[in-house]
Motif scaffolding. Structure first.
Motif, PDB file in Angstrom:
ATOM      1  N   ALA A   1       0.833  -1.202   0.000  1.00 57.70           N
ATOM      2  CA  ALA A   1       0.000   0.000   0.000  1.00 57.70           C
ATOM      3  C   ALA A   1       0.867   1.251   0.000  1.00 57.70           C
ATOM      4  O   ALA A   1       0.571   2.230  -0.699  1.00 57.70           O
ATOM      5  CB  ALA A   1      -0.938  -0.008   1.205  1.00 57.70           C
ATOM      6  N   ALA A   2       1.951   1.235   0.760  1.00 54.53           N
ATOM      7  CA  ALA A   2       2.858   2.380   0.800  1.00 54.53           C
ATOM      8  C   ALA A   2       3.522   2.582  -0.557  1.00 54.53           C
ATOM      9  O   ALA A   2       3.668   3.724  -1.027  1.00 54.53           O
ATOM     10  CB  ALA A   2       3.910   2.185   1.887  1.00 54.53           C
TER      11      ALA A   2
ATOM     12  N   ALA B   1       3.850   5.658  -5.628  1.00 56.30           N
ATOM     13  CA  ALA B   1       3.754   5.699  -7.089  1.00 56.30           C
ATOM     14  C   ALA B   1       2.666   6.677  -7.523  1.00 56.30           C
ATOM     15  O   ALA B   1       2.830   7.422  -8.501  1.00 56.30           O
ATOM     16  CB  ALA B   1       3.475   4.303  -7.640  1.00 56.30           C
ATOM     17  N   ALA B   2       1.554   6.695  -6.802  1.00 61.91           N
ATOM     18  CA  ALA B   2       0.475   7.625  -7.132  1.00 61.91           C
ATOM     19  C   ALA B   2       0.916   9.078  -6.914  1.00 61.91           C
ATOM     20  O   ALA B   2       0.593   9.949  -7.722  1.00 61.91           O
ATOM     21  CB  ALA B   2      -0.759   7.317  -6.285  1.00 61.91           C
TER      22      ALA B   2
ATOM     23  N   ALA C   1       2.688  14.194  -9.261  1.00 57.24           N
ATOM     24  CA  ALA C   1       3.718  15.227  -9.377  1.00 57.24           C
ATOM     25  C   ALA C   1       4.104  15.434 -10.831  1.00 57.24           C
ATOM     26  O   ALA C   1       4.314  16.567 -11.277  1.00 57.24           O
ATOM     27  CB  ALA C   1       4.928  14.857  -8.540  1.00 57.24           C
ATOM     28  N   GLU C   2       4.198  14.341 -11.603  1.00 59.68           N
ATOM     29  CA  GLU C   2       4.530  14.436 -13.019  1.00 59.68           C
ATOM     30  C   GLU C   2       3.418  15.160 -13.783  1.00 59.68           C
ATOM     31  O   GLU C   2       3.679  15.958 -14.671  1.00 59.68           O
ATOM     32  CB  GLU C   2       4.767  13.058 -13.609  1.00 59.68           C
ATOM     33  N   ASP C   3       2.150  14.849 -13.445  1.00 58.13           N
ATOM     34  CA  ASP C   3       1.018  15.495 -14.111  1.00 58.13           C
ATOM     35  C   ASP C   3       0.966  16.984 -13.821  1.00 58.13           C
ATOM     36  O   ASP C   3       0.691  17.798 -14.702  1.00 58.13           O
ATOM     37  CB  ASP C   3      -0.301  14.831 -13.690  1.00 58.13           C
ATOM     38  N   SER C   4       1.250  17.366 -12.601  1.00 58.24           N
ATOM     39  CA  SER C   4       1.182  18.788 -12.253  1.00 58.24           C
ATOM     40  C   SER C   4       2.367  19.550 -12.817  1.00 58.24           C
ATOM     41  O   SER C   4       2.296  20.753 -13.056  1.00 58.24           O
ATOM     42  CB  SER C   4       1.094  18.964 -10.740  1.00 58.24           C
TER      43      SER C   4
END
Length: 96
Positions: A79-80, A85-86, A91-94
């Protein structure tokens, strides 16, 4: 004036509701239940009995607990990793 009368009436009702609930029917029920329980246990031997299988179950549950703890730890790690990864993807999208 009406407010004072209403307030006095409400206070009287509140105090009356705080009265004791000890009546004969409540006491009779408790005695009846206790007498029936005592009568049902008259022929029961209260001596302790050794259970040899009790410790075996504890050892098996300790082993299961260790395996379960390992599975929980792995699920938490997964889960961590997924959350990290999410966050990276966000961060890449922003940044774009």
């Amino acid at each position: 004036m009406k407010f004072r009368i209403a307030l006095a009436a409400a206070a009287t009702l509140v105090l009356a509701a705080c009265g004791s609930s000890q009546d004969a029917s409540t006491e009779a029920e408790a005695d009846t239940v206790e007498v029936d329980a005592d009568a049902a246990l008259e022929g029961v031997d209260a001596a302790a009995v050794a259970d040899d299988g009790a410790m075996a179950e504890d050892e098996a549950s300790e082993e299961a607990s260790a395996a379960e703890a390992q599975q929980i730890q792995e699920a938490g790690d997964n889960a961590a990793d997924t959350a990290a990864a999410a966050m990276d993807a966000m961060a890449e999208d922003s940044a774009n």
